[in-house]
Design a protein around this motif. Structure first.
Motif, PDB file in Angstrom:
ATOM      1  N   ALA A 183     -15.651   3.757 -77.731  1.00  0.00           N
ATOM      2  CA  ALA A 183     -15.794   3.654 -76.278  1.00  0.00           C
ATOM      3  C   ALA A 183     -14.422   3.665 -75.602  1.00  0.00           C
ATOM      4  O   ALA A 183     -14.215   4.359 -74.603  1.00  0.00           O
ATOM      5  N   LEU A 184     -13.469   2.923 -76.171  1.00  0.00           N
ATOM      6  CA  LEU A 184     -12.133   2.851 -75.564  1.00  0.00           C
ATOM      7  C   LEU A 184     -11.442   4.211 -75.620  1.00  0.00           C
ATOM      8  O   LEU A 184     -10.744   4.598 -74.682  1.00  0.00           O
ATOM      9  N   GLN A 185     -11.656   4.936 -76.728  1.00  0.00           N
ATOM     10  CA  GLN A 185     -11.049   6.263 -76.838  1.00  0.00           C
ATOM     11  C   GLN A 185     -11.614   7.185 -75.764  1.00  0.00           C
ATOM     12  O   GLN A 185     -10.861   7.905 -75.102  1.00  0.00           O
ATOM     13  N   SER A 186     -12.928   7.113 -75.551  1.00  0.00           N
ATOM     14  CA  SER A 186     -13.543   7.960 -74.515  1.00  0.00           C
ATOM     15  C   SER A 186     -13.023   7.587 -73.133  1.00  0.00           C
ATOM     16  O   SER A 186     -12.703   8.461 -72.319  1.00  0.00           O
ATOM     17  N   LEU A 187     -12.926   6.290 -72.875  1.00  0.00           N
ATOM     18  CA  LEU A 187     -12.420   5.848 -71.566  1.00  0.00           C
ATOM     19  C   LEU A 187     -10.998   6.336 -71.356  1.00  0.00           C
ATOM     20  O   LEU A 187     -10.629   6.801 -70.277  1.00  0.00           O
ATOM     21  N   SER A 188     -10.216   6.240 -72.422  1.00  0.00           N
ATOM     22  CA  SER A 188      -8.827   6.665 -72.338  1.00  0.00           C
ATOM     23  C   SER A 188      -8.749   8.172 -72.044  1.00  0.00           C
ATOM     24  O   SER A 188      -7.930   8.623 -71.232  1.00  0.00           O
ATOM     25  N   ASN A 189      -9.651   8.964 -72.680  1.00  0.00           N
ATOM     26  CA  ASN A 189      -9.685  10.409 -72.407  1.00  0.00           C
ATOM     27  C   ASN A 189     -10.049  10.664 -70.945  1.00  0.00           C
ATOM     28  O   ASN A 189      -9.469  11.530 -70.288  1.00  0.00           O
ATOM     29  N   GLY A 190     -11.010   9.902 -70.440  1.00  0.00           N
ATOM     30  CA  GLY A 190     -11.431  10.057 -69.041  1.00  0.00           C
ATOM     31  C   GLY A 190     -10.293   9.734 -68.084  1.00  0.00           C
ATOM     32  O   GLY A 190     -10.081  10.436 -67.091  1.00  0.00           O
ATOM     33  N   ILE A 191      -9.547   8.678 -68.410  1.00  0.00           N
ATOM     34  CA  ILE A 191      -8.428   8.274 -67.550  1.00  0.00           C
ATOM     35  C   ILE A 191      -7.338   9.356 -67.581  1.00  0.00           C
ATOM     36  O   ILE A 191      -6.763   9.712 -66.549  1.00  0.00           O
ATOM     37  N   ALA A 192      -7.100   9.927 -68.772  1.00  0.00           N
ATOM     38  CA  ALA A 192      -6.097  11.000 -68.883  1.00  0.00           C
ATOM     39  C   ALA A 192      -6.570  12.220 -68.095  1.00  0.00           C
ATOM     40  O   ALA A 192      -5.777  12.862 -67.389  1.00  0.00           O
ATOM     41  N   ASN A 193      -7.854  12.541 -68.180  1.00  0.00           N
ATOM     42  CA  ASN A 193      -8.411  13.666 -67.427  1.00  0.00           C
ATOM     43  C   ASN A 193      -8.255  13.459 -65.928  1.00  0.00           C
ATOM     44  O   ASN A 193      -8.030  14.389 -65.169  1.00  0.00           O
ATOM     45  N   ARG A 194      -8.398  12.219 -65.515  1.00  0.00           N
ATOM     46  CA  ARG A 194      -8.257  11.885 -64.092  1.00  0.00           C
ATOM     47  C   ARG A 194      -6.854  12.265 -63.634  1.00  0.00           C
ATOM     48  O   ARG A 194      -6.672  12.891 -62.593  1.00  0.00           O
ATOM     49  N   ALA A 195      -5.884  11.908 -64.464  1.00  0.00           N
ATOM     50  CA  ALA A 195      -4.491  12.210 -64.118  1.00  0.00           C
ATOM     51  C   ALA A 195      -4.257  13.716 -64.086  1.00  0.00           C
ATOM     52  O   ALA A 195      -3.582  14.232 -63.186  1.00  0.00           O
ATOM     53  N   VAL A 196      -4.863  14.457 -65.049  1.00  0.00           N
ATOM     54  CA  VAL A 196      -4.706  15.920 -65.082  1.00  0.00           C
ATOM     55  C   VAL A 196      -5.282  16.530 -63.800  1.00  0.00           C
ATOM     56  O   VAL A 196      -4.627  17.309 -63.109  1.00  0.00           O
ATOM     57  N   GLY A 197      -6.503  16.126 -63.474  1.00  0.00           N
ATOM     58  CA  GLY A 197      -7.165  16.637 -62.271  1.00  0.00           C
ATOM     59  C   GLY A 197      -6.352  16.344 -61.029  1.00  0.00           C
ATOM     60  O   GLY A 197      -6.215  17.178 -60.137  1.00  0.00           O
ATOM     61  N   GLU A 198      -5.781  15.136 -61.005  1.00  0.00           N
ATOM     62  CA  GLU A 198      -5.008  14.741 -59.832  1.00  0.00           C
ATOM     63  C   GLU A 198      -3.729  15.567 -59.682  1.00  0.00           C
ATOM     64  O   GLU A 198      -3.342  15.938 -58.585  1.00  0.00           O
ATOM     65  N   THR A 199      -3.099  15.858 -60.834  1.00  0.00           N
ATOM     66  CA  THR A 199      -1.880  16.673 -60.782  1.00  0.00           C
ATOM     67  C   THR A 199      -2.258  18.075 -60.288  1.00  0.00           C
ATOM     68  O   THR A 199      -1.584  18.641 -59.423  1.00  0.00           O
ATOM     69  N   GLN A 200      -3.365  18.609 -60.832  1.00  0.00           N
ATOM     70  CA  GLN A 200      -3.792  19.960 -60.410  1.00  0.00           C
ATOM     71  C   GLN A 200      -4.058  20.007 -58.906  1.00  0.00           C
ATOM     72  O   GLN A 200      -3.728  20.962 -58.239  1.00  0.00           O
ATOM     73  N   MET A 201      -4.664  18.953 -58.410  1.00  0.00           N
ATOM     74  CA  MET A 201      -5.044  18.961 -56.988  1.00  0.00           C
ATOM     75  C   MET A 201      -3.976  18.315 -56.099  1.00  0.00           C
ATOM     76  O   MET A 201      -4.156  18.218 -54.896  1.00  0.00           O
ATOM     77  N   ASN A 202      -2.913  17.831 -56.725  1.00  0.00           N
ATOM     78  CA  ASN A 202      -1.864  17.131 -56.000  1.00  0.00           C
ATOM     79  C   ASN A 202      -2.421  15.930 -55.210  1.00  0.00           C
ATOM     80  O   ASN A 202      -2.260  15.809 -54.008  1.00  0.00           O
TER      81      ASN A 202
END
Ligand code: ADP
Ligand code: MG
Length: 365
Positions: A183-202
């Motif tokens: 579960a923690l690994q999945s959450l961590s992936n989601g949090i990393a994805n959030r950062a990726v999406g945010e960088t893409q969208m500024n």
């Protein structure tokens, strides 16, 4: 019938606040439920919440008081919601995640990793006769669009309502997790994805609401319908006012959308508490994606806790006051979880505030 659990949390002064204002703080500790607060004009108010976490409070205390009863109930198929509210930098994400989901001091671990462990512990101790499974989803609401944080291609998830299951996110990725580590690994992936999406969208993470959804499925005896408890954790976008940040263009649009969804949350709360019966006929859940997703949680079939995160610095007194007022309004919500047999227990735990406590804040409500 129980009321919502509302807590206030003050983080320690930041180094910038110390540099600019020394050790001055705008709060004075009275006891574990009450504090006095001085606004920028030196006017003093007394606030009482179900619990106040001061600067030195530990993450474990916050979990024990605010989240652990909700976690236990989720395993018994009662929906639960935990929301962090406050201006940017007030400690919402620190309270929710801690410094890191995967690696950090045990002492600093936030609500999320503790909730994960609590869920698995409760399932283990609930006995072998009942089988449980946990599914996890993670979404973000930015500019009224719901993005799947486990699959960034799903960037406009629709919200549906089903009679038997309540509010559903159509097509959202659900990951089955069978251990806390998974579960923690999945959450961590989601949090990393959030950062990726945010960088893409500024975009900065403080401009979106982040929502973690645990579905705890309970498989009962043959011929019985299986039951599920949904546990939703919400790290809200910063509640600061636009004027203070001097926003323009896109930032201004973001701020307006955030204000709209947080006001929608406030309006839903008001509608739930107004009128002689304590409830208005129309509750405007549909006014924002946030309130729509939280409909089950705020509408009754759930136990809900709100953590109002504040800076203790006089330089943020105006924003902190606004956060605390929001918390006081929410305190009047009455919840009625649908599963029978738990009402007495909840009434004791989260009983309605005494009149004297409410009166203490009448001046600013
Ligand atoms: P928010 O999510 O509300 O914008 P953060 O959680 O990111 O704010 O907190 C802002 C800063 O304050 C971070 O550096 C965080 O580590 C620190 N912080 C917040 N709450 C605490 C706390 N209770 N104890 C120690 N540091 C904290
Ligand atoms: Mg944050």
């Amino acid at each position: 019938m129980a009321s919502m659990t509302i807590c206030a949390r003050f983080r320690p002064l930041s180094s910038k606040e110390r540099r600019d204002h020394g050790d001055a703080v705008c709060i004075q500790h009275v006891d574990s439920e009450t504090f006095s607060f001085k606004d920028e004009k030196d006017e003093e108010f007394t606030f009482s919440f179900d619990k106040v976490f001061y600067e030195k409070s530990e993450q474990a205390e916050v979990y024990e008081f605010l989240a652990s009863p909700i976690v236990r109930d989720a395993v018994d198929a009662i929906n639960g919601t935990i929301v962090t509210y406050g201006q940017t930098g007030a400690g919402k994400t620190y309270s929710m995640e801690g410094p890191s989901i995967l690696v950090c001091d045990e002492q600093k671990r936030g609500l999320l990793p503790r909730v994960v462990e609590g869920l698995f512990d409760c399932i283990k101790s609930s006995g072998r006769t009942m089988k449980h499974s946990i599914k996890l989803s993670m979404v973000e609401i930015y500019m009224e669009r719901v993005r799947d944080l486990f699959d960034l291609a799903k960037d406009n998830i629709q919200i549906k309502e089903s009679k038997s299951q309540g509010i559903l996110l159509n097509g959202v990725t659900e990951i089955s997790v069978s251990s806390p580590a998974e579960a923690l690994q999945s959450l961590s992936n989601g949090i990393a994805n959030r950062a990726v999406g945010e960088t893409q969208m500024n975009v900065s993470s403080s401009r979106s609401h982040c929502i973690y959804i645990f579905t705890v499925q309970q498989e009962v005896k043959k011929d019985e319908r299986s039951k599920a408890g949904k546990l939703i954790l919400v790290d809200l976008a910063g509640s600061e006012k636009v004027e203070k940040t001097g926003a323009e263009g896109k930032v201004l649009e973001e701020a307006k959308t955030i204000n709209k969804s947080l006001s929608a949350l406030g309006n839903v709360i008001n509608a739930l508490t107004c009128g002689s019966s304590g409830k208005a006929n129309h509750i405007p859940f549909r006014d924002s994606k946030l309130t729509r997703i939280l409909q089950d949680s705020l509408g009754g079939n759930s136990r809900t806790a709100l953590l109002c995160c504040c800076s203790p610095s006089p330089s943020n007194a105006l924003e902190s006051l606004s956060t605390l007022r929001f918390g006081m309004r929410a305190k009047h919500i009455k919840m009625s979880p649908r599963l029978k047999g738990n009402e007495d227990k909840s009434a004791k735990k989260n009983g309605p505030p005494s009149p004297t406590k409410d009166e203490s804040c009448e001046r600013i409500l």
